[in-house]
Every structure is written in C-alpha cells, then in structure tokens.
Design an enzyme around this catalytic site. Structure first.
Site, PDB file in Angstrom:
ATOM      1  N   HIS A  54     -28.563  44.452 -79.589  1.00  0.00           N
ATOM      2  CA  HIS A  54     -28.238  45.674 -78.847  1.00  0.00           C
ATOM      3  C   HIS A  54     -26.746  45.666 -78.525  1.00  0.00           C
ATOM      4  O   HIS A  54     -26.326  45.235 -77.451  1.00  0.00           O
ATOM      5  CB  HIS A  54     -29.074  45.768 -77.577  1.00  0.00           C
ATOM      6  CG  HIS A  54     -29.006  47.099 -76.895  1.00  0.00           C
ATOM      7  ND1 HIS A  54     -30.075  47.639 -76.210  1.00  0.00           N
ATOM      8  CD2 HIS A  54     -28.010  48.013 -76.786  1.00  0.00           C
ATOM      9  CE1 HIS A  54     -29.720  48.812 -75.705  1.00  0.00           C
ATOM     10  NE2 HIS A  54     -28.459  49.051 -76.037  1.00  0.00           N
ATOM     11  N   HIS A  56     -23.309  48.328 -79.151  1.00  0.00           N
ATOM     12  CA  HIS A  56     -22.812  49.613 -79.655  1.00  0.00           C
ATOM     13  C   HIS A  56     -21.442  49.497 -80.305  1.00  0.00           C
ATOM     14  O   HIS A  56     -21.061  50.345 -81.119  1.00  0.00           O
ATOM     15  CB  HIS A  56     -22.746  50.632 -78.514  1.00  0.00           C
ATOM     16  CG  HIS A  56     -24.082  50.959 -77.943  1.00  0.00           C
ATOM     17  ND1 HIS A  56     -24.947  51.847 -78.530  1.00  0.00           N
ATOM     18  CD2 HIS A  56     -24.714  50.488 -76.829  1.00  0.00           C
ATOM     19  CE1 HIS A  56     -26.063  51.925 -77.811  1.00  0.00           C
ATOM     20  NE2 HIS A  56     -25.946  51.105 -76.775  1.00  0.00           N
ATOM     21  N   GLU A 124     -31.121  53.667 -80.385  1.00  0.00           N
ATOM     22  CA  GLU A 124     -31.314  53.901 -78.945  1.00  0.00           C
ATOM     23  C   GLU A 124     -31.110  55.382 -78.659  1.00  0.00           C
ATOM     24  O   GLU A 124     -30.030  55.822 -78.294  1.00  0.00           O
ATOM     25  CB  GLU A 124     -30.357  53.052 -78.103  1.00  0.00           C
ATOM     26  CG  GLU A 124     -30.713  53.097 -76.627  1.00  0.00           C
ATOM     27  CD  GLU A 124     -29.726  52.373 -75.748  1.00  0.00           C
ATOM     28  OE1 GLU A 124     -30.039  52.173 -74.562  1.00  0.00           O
ATOM     29  OE2 GLU A 124     -28.628  52.013 -76.214  1.00  0.00           O
ATOM     30  N   HIS A 189     -35.222  54.007 -71.309  1.00  0.00           N
ATOM     31  CA  HIS A 189     -34.724  55.215 -70.637  1.00  0.00           C
ATOM     32  C   HIS A 189     -35.902  56.091 -70.229  1.00  0.00           C
ATOM     33  O   HIS A 189     -36.082  57.206 -70.705  1.00  0.00           O
ATOM     34  CB  HIS A 189     -33.759  55.971 -71.561  1.00  0.00           C
ATOM     35  CG  HIS A 189     -32.474  55.233 -71.780  1.00  0.00           C
ATOM     36  ND1 HIS A 189     -31.360  55.423 -70.978  1.00  0.00           N
ATOM     37  CD2 HIS A 189     -32.121  54.305 -72.702  1.00  0.00           C
ATOM     38  CE1 HIS A 189     -30.380  54.633 -71.397  1.00  0.00           C
ATOM     39  NE2 HIS A 189     -30.819  53.940 -72.436  1.00  0.00           N
ATOM     40  N   HIS A 210     -33.192  46.880 -72.379  1.00  0.00           N
ATOM     41  CA  HIS A 210     -32.488  46.433 -71.161  1.00  0.00           C
ATOM     42  C   HIS A 210     -33.339  46.554 -69.889  1.00  0.00           C
ATOM     43  O   HIS A 210     -33.182  47.462 -69.076  1.00  0.00           O
ATOM     44  CB  HIS A 210     -31.125  47.095 -70.987  1.00  0.00           C
ATOM     45  CG  HIS A 210     -31.020  48.568 -71.239  1.00  0.00           C
ATOM     46  ND1 HIS A 210     -31.826  49.515 -70.657  1.00  0.00           N
ATOM     47  CD2 HIS A 210     -30.127  49.256 -72.007  1.00  0.00           C
ATOM     48  CE1 HIS A 210     -31.450  50.719 -71.049  1.00  0.00           C
ATOM     49  NE2 HIS A 210     -30.427  50.586 -71.876  1.00  0.00           N
ATOM     50  N   ASP A 241     -24.732  40.097 -67.877  1.00  0.00           N
ATOM     51  CA  ASP A 241     -23.286  40.118 -67.648  1.00  0.00           C
ATOM     52  C   ASP A 241     -22.916  39.981 -66.184  1.00  0.00           C
ATOM     53  O   ASP A 241     -21.742  39.911 -65.821  1.00  0.00           O
ATOM     54  CB  ASP A 241     -22.667  41.387 -68.234  1.00  0.00           C
ATOM     55  CG  ASP A 241     -23.198  42.665 -67.597  1.00  0.00           C
ATOM     56  OD1 ASP A 241     -24.162  42.605 -66.797  1.00  0.00           O
ATOM     57  OD2 ASP A 241     -22.667  43.755 -67.921  1.00  0.00           O
ATOM     58  N   ILE A 243     -23.363  42.251 -64.009  1.00  0.00           N
ATOM     59  CA  ILE A 243     -23.091  43.595 -63.497  1.00  0.00           C
ATOM     60  C   ILE A 243     -24.353  44.452 -63.548  1.00  0.00           C
ATOM     61  O   ILE A 243     -24.721  45.102 -62.578  1.00  0.00           O
ATOM     62  CB  ILE A 243     -21.951  44.263 -64.297  1.00  0.00           C
ATOM     63  CG1 ILE A 243     -20.641  43.503 -64.071  1.00  0.00           C
ATOM     64  CG2 ILE A 243     -21.801  45.740 -63.924  1.00  0.00           C
ATOM     65  CD1 ILE A 243     -19.497  43.951 -64.969  1.00  0.00           C
ATOM     66  N   ASP A 267     -25.322  44.901 -74.882  1.00  0.00           N
ATOM     67  CA  ASP A 267     -25.160  46.350 -74.689  1.00  0.00           C
ATOM     68  C   ASP A 267     -23.675  46.717 -74.688  1.00  0.00           C
ATOM     69  O   ASP A 267     -23.235  47.624 -73.984  1.00  0.00           O
ATOM     70  CB  ASP A 267     -25.829  46.811 -73.395  1.00  0.00           C
ATOM     71  CG  ASP A 267     -26.089  48.319 -73.373  1.00  0.00           C
ATOM     72  OD1 ASP A 267     -25.969  48.962 -74.430  1.00  0.00           O
ATOM     73  OD2 ASP A 267     -26.375  48.856 -72.282  1.00  0.00           O
ATOM     74  N   GLY A 302     -23.190  51.016 -70.434  1.00  0.00           N
ATOM     75  CA  GLY A 302     -22.998  49.905 -71.354  1.00  0.00           C
ATOM     76  C   GLY A 302     -22.186  48.801 -70.703  1.00  0.00           C
ATOM     77  O   GLY A 302     -21.921  48.813 -69.497  1.00  0.00           O
TER      78      GLY A 302
END
Length: 373
Positions: A54, A56, A124, A189, A210, A241, A243, A267, A302
């Site tokens: 995953h 981008h 995605e 999502h 995610h 990460d 975050i 991501d 992301g």
C-alpha cells in the site's frame, strides 16, 4: 555469492548466526562452491526485502502520474530504502485516469527498470463510502461496479491484486460474490457496522485497508469493523508511522491480531523522501509538516514515511524486530499470493534481501540476487 558471519533473519523469522548463499537470482542451501564470491558481513544483520502493498508514491512521484519515469523513480527510491517489491497503489480517480495508470503499470511490469519490482496494483477506490473518504477525491467515488472493475483490470493485464470496498454500499454484496475468486477484496473507507462487516467477510472479503483509519472507532459496545476483523482470519493493514495510529494501539493490534496476520504498510505519497511543503494526492492539495500530511481541513492524507521507517517505528514502540519485519515481508507476500516467490530468506526464493547495521539502517540492498545499493 556467500555472505559470511551475518545475523540472518531466517525462514522461521528467528535471528541466527549463519552464512547466506545466493546462486544467481535465488537463495540456495549450497554454500560450498569454490568459485563463490565471499562477502564478510561481520556485525551486520540480513533481513528479507520489505514488500509494501500500500504505497501511492514517493520522491515527488505518484503511481497515478501514468508515466514510466514516475514508476522508475518510485522503484529506485523504494529499493534504496530496503523495499524490494511493492503494489502500485492508486487513488479514487475517473475511470479514464485509472485506466491510464493501470495500463502504464502493466507496460512497466513488462519492461521494468532497476529498483524494486512491482507485483501488481492495489486499487484503493473508487468503491468507497463518501462519509469516510479521507483524502480520496469525492468527485470520483463510484458505487461498486463489477463491469467497471473488470474493464480496469483488463487494462492492467489482470494484475489488480487488491481492491478496496465499503461493504455497506448498495451493490457491494454482488461485487464480493462475483469477484471474490478473481481479486482480494479489502474492507476500506467504510461506515460498516460489526454485523455488516461480518457479512462481507463471510461472503469473501479477506483484507482490511489501514486498520483504524477511515472506519468507525473501535468501541466496547460497537466493535464495528475492527471487532469483525478480529473475529475472522482477515489480514489487517497497519500504518505504524506514529501519526496514523497511536503507539499504544500498535501494541494492542499486535497483541490482538498477532504477528502472523498484521501487514505493515506505509500508505506513502509523493512527499515521502522530500521536505515539508505542499503536494498533490489524487487531485487534492496536501500539506506536509513535520512528517504529517493533511488536507486543508486537517484530515490526515496518506503518509510521508516509507515502509522501512515504519518498521523501525514499530520496533521503537516495543514490537519485536522479528515480528515487525515479518509483517512487512512474508505477511504481505502471502496476502497477494507471492509468498512462494519472495517474502522470506528461504532456499529457492528470489534473493531479495537487505543488509542492515545494528540500528536497522540500510547499508546494502539486493534484488533478485543483484546488488542495487
């Protein structure tokens, strides 16, 4: 080649002191060849190459740029950071834009440049719930559409490995029933309830995009998607990460789901590897400050962190290194059906591996037995 005196993360994901032999593009058990090149790795760690299913983009490029040059830049950045293969992950865009991106990936896969290699595509979007679109472009969100998926998959050379889906949407049940044997379907999502998610999993959904992000919160009276994934064999992605998910929840996830199921992902977006600033993601403006990427309204958009950095973060949060690395190598390979080819250091598999120092800093990278870095 024989790599001697290293600490190797073996096929059982245990650190052992051993010599590692490579014959051509593959790992081998034979370490007695008289003509072998011997490389001393005293004080070094050798791990399997990471696999980001995953991502981008990175280094100023995005998979949806639809150019060979962008994919080459992405592949080289990934390889430099110990990610030896990946899924080219797309965003919610028009069918024309997605078709162009898919065709570009297919053409690149036929004639790849040096760097990390592409297993296929992680689609995605656009089959997402607008209420949980996150940084996906709401203009192009589309109800689940089997015919649309097949048109796009054909443009990719049938290389779509993952497709995201909000299971509560009209048409989702038919989508899962029709395509469950053609592509791995990922819950994503979504505003789905626990019950709706259980139904989707029973119908054939096998993955969760995610985990914790872009889905209802995990609640003791309403466990929603997270609870349904827990009660199943679905493979949950996790962005470690620091975050997207709090370190305590990273530890909770590993405790709850186990190191055999979790898949660490980045991501990452085009800002990854670059300085703070303003960037594009799927046609939306993203602002990056102190590694945090957001839309203008503060929505996280992301990440600007690569997968190796996510692994190191997970280790810093208290996850055993063996587990963190497995979740970024063998587990993603299994999820996309590539575990007979790569994902672990095992005789016969592709010699994709990374030589690290004891701070887990990447020093050398080998892809299919060829030194990249």
């Amino acid at each position: 080649m024989v790599f001697k005196n290293a600490t190797v993360l073996d096929e059982n994901f245990r650190f052992v002191n051993k010599d590692l032999a490579v014959d051509g593009s593959r790992f081998t058990e034979n370490i007695n060849k008289e003509d072998a090149q011997v490389i001393d790795c005293t004080g070094k760690i050798i791990i399997p190459g990471l696999i980001d299913i995953h991502t981008h983009g990175c280094d100023g490029c995005d998979n949806c740029d639809s150019t060979g040059e962008s994919l080459e830049t992405i592949a080289k950045y990934q390889a430099n950071n110990g990610i030896t293969s990946f899924l080219s992950t797309t965003m919610t865009l028009s069918e024309k834009q997605l078709g162009d991106a898919f065709q570009n990936v297919y053409q690149y896969m036929q004639h790849p440049a040096d760097g990390a290699y592409i297993h296929g595509i992680n689609m995605e979007g656009p089959f997402l719930n607008p209420e949980k679109k996150g940084a996906q472009n709401g203009k192009y969100i589309h109800k689940p559409d089997v015919a649309m998926f097949r048109r796009l998959n054909e443009k990719s050379g049938n290389n779509v490995k993952l497709v995201a889906l909000a299971p509560e949407l009209e048409g989702a049940d038919d989508f899962i029933a029709e395509l469950k044997n053609e592509v791995r379907i990922s819950i994503a999502h979504t505003c789905a309830s626990y019950e709706q998610t259980v139904t989707a999993i029973a119908a054939g959904a096998k993955h969760a995009t995610h985990l914790f992000n872009a889905m209802p919160s995990f609640n003791h009276r309403n466990p929603s998607v997270v609870g349904a994934v827990f009660d199943s064999n679905v493979t949950p992605e996790l962005i470690s990460d620091g975050i997207h998910v709090h370190p305590a929840m990273i530890r909770f996830a590993f405790s709850a789901f186990g190191a055999d199921r979790i898949i660490l992902i980045s991501d990452s977006m085009r800002a990854t590897g670059l300085q703070d600033g303003t960037y594009d993601l799927g046609g939306l403006t993203v602002y990056v400050k102190d590694k945090k990427a957001t839309l203008a309204d503060g929505t996280i958009a992301g990440s600007s962190t690569n997968l190796m950095e996510c692994v190191k973060k997970a280790i810093s949060f208290g996850i055993p290194a063996e587990d963190a690395i497995k979740c970024a190598s063998l587990n993603p390979a299994r999820a996309i059906g590539a575990d007979q080819i790569c994902g672990s250091i095992q005789a016969g598999k592709s010699a994709d591996f990374v030589i690290l120092d004891h701070h887990y800093t990447v020093e050398q990278v080998y892809i299919k037995g060829k030194k990249f870095k």
